[in-house]
Design an enzyme around this catalytic site. Structure first.
Site, short mmCIF file in Angstrom:
data_model
loop_
_atom_site.label_atom_id
_atom_site.label_comp_id
_atom_site.label_asym_id
_atom_site.label_seq_id
_atom_site.Cartn_x
_atom_site.Cartn_y
_atom_site.Cartn_z
N GLU A 113 0.84 -1.20 0.00
CA GLU A 113 0.00 0.00 0.00
C GLU A 113 0.88 1.25 0.00
OE1 GLU A 113 -2.42 1.69 -0.50
OE2 GLU A 113 -4.27 1.07 0.48
N ASP A 114 0.31 2.36 -0.46
CA ASP A 114 1.04 3.62 -0.38
C ASP A 114 0.97 4.21 1.02
OD1 ASP A 114 -1.68 4.21 -0.59
OD2 ASP A 114 -1.45 5.69 -2.18
N PHE A 166 -1.60 16.12 4.05
CA PHE A 166 -1.95 15.44 2.80
C PHE A 166 -0.73 15.46 1.89
CE2 PHE A 166 -3.80 14.67 -1.32
CZ PHE A 166 -4.66 13.63 -1.02
N ARG A 179 2.04 12.08 -9.14
CA ARG A 179 2.53 10.74 -8.77
C ARG A 179 4.00 10.60 -9.15
NH1 ARG A 179 -2.00 7.65 -7.40
NH2 ARG A 179 -3.90 8.04 -8.57
P1 5GP Z 1 -7.66 5.21 4.45
O1 5GP Z 1 -8.77 4.29 4.05
O2 5GP Z 1 -6.56 4.56 5.25
O3 5GP Z 1 -8.19 6.45 5.14
O4 5GP Z 1 -7.06 5.81 3.14
C1 5GP Z 1 -6.31 5.10 2.29
C2 5GP Z 1 -6.21 5.77 0.95
O5 5GP Z 1 -6.51 7.18 0.96
C3 5GP Z 1 -4.79 5.64 0.47
O6 5GP Z 1 -4.56 4.42 -0.16
C4 5GP Z 1 -4.66 6.85 -0.43
O7 5GP Z 1 -5.13 6.51 -1.72
C5 5GP Z 1 -5.59 7.89 0.17
N1 5GP Z 1 -4.82 8.82 1.03
C6 5GP Z 1 -4.84 8.88 2.37
N2 5GP Z 1 -4.02 9.84 2.83
C7 5GP Z 1 -3.45 10.39 1.74
C8 5GP Z 1 -2.48 11.45 1.54
O8 5GP Z 1 -1.94 12.08 2.45
N3 5GP Z 1 -2.15 11.73 0.24
C9 5GP Z 1 -2.68 11.07 -0.81
N4 5GP Z 1 -2.28 11.45 -2.03
N5 5GP Z 1 -3.58 10.08 -0.68
C10 5GP Z 1 -3.96 9.74 0.59
#
Ligand code: 5GP
Length: 190
Positions: A113-114, A166, A179
């Site tokens: 995961e990112d 973010f 990206r």
């Molecule tokens: P979660 O479900 O854990 O809240 O969010 C996961 C997804 O939200 C990540 O896989 C990503 O795609 C997006 N996301 C969450 N935080 C960030 C951030 O700081 N930057 C970006 N570009 N995407 C984020």
């Protein structure tokens, strides 16, 4: 935190980026993660390949670098997920938008995961994948924002813990852009 690098020449927007994690620091950390993963899976027998499973699209650049530091037989697959909400706030409702190309039953799955933010996406994904009866399943995430956690998620391999900002770059986007930044940064407040 380093001062804002000059935005790349190709950037036609006015967003000033503050660098949070340099390209060099990312390179070093990815190599360390790859070495740990290699050591941890080294005892697998013949035919017990690892399936490295990238979560589209944010993980692809991290995944591409990471797998070149994993010295094991492995295959790649991808899964697409959408988390409904606006661009920066996860709603907790997750849907699979693109499924795996092959079954993972009896395979050793490493999900890449990112970022784990609220944790909803990964929580949903790990539960869904577990129903497919893999031999094992582990999670590798480049980034974690613990301040935002709403779900407890166990991250087996973590790149960096970051503050509640973010972030963009190295695979992560704002509205599908940025990206391809080689570093991880956040858009500076004016
Ligand atoms: P979660 O479900 O854990 O809240 O969010 C996961 C997804 O939200 C990540 O896989 C990503 O795609 C997006 N996301 C969450 N935080 C960030 C951030 O700081 N930057 C970006 N570009 N995407 C984020």
């Amino acid at each position: 935190m380093a001062a804002s690098p000059t935005p790349p020449a190709w950037n036609r927007e006015t967003d000033p980026f503050v660098e949070l994690i340099s390209a060099e620091a990312i390179t070093r950390r990815v190599a360390e993660l790859g070495a740990r993963i290699t050591a941890d899976y080294a005892e697998l027998g013949a035919g017990e390949d690892v399936v490295v499973l990238g979560v589209l699209k944010g993980s692809v650049i991290f995944m591409a670098d990471l797998v070149r530091h994993i010295a094991l037989p492995l295959t790649l697959d991808f899964i697409g997920v959408a988390s409904y909400g606006d661009a920066t706030v996860s709603s907790g409702v997750v849907q699979i938008t693109q499924d795996l190309t092959r079954p993972i039953e009896h395979k050793h799955v490493l999900v890449v995961e990112d970022i784990v933010d609220t944790g909803h996406t990964v929580h949903y994904l790990m539960e869904n994948l577990a129903t497919r009866k893999p031999a094992s399943i582990k999670l590798c995430s480049l980034l974690h924002k613990p301040e935002r956690a709403e779900r407890q998620v166990h991250i087996d391999y973590l790149g960096f813990t970051i503050p509640n900002k973010f972030v963009v770059g190295y695979g992560l986007d704002v509205a599908q852009r940025y990206r391809n930044l080689p570093f991880i940064g956040h858009v500076a407040q004016p």
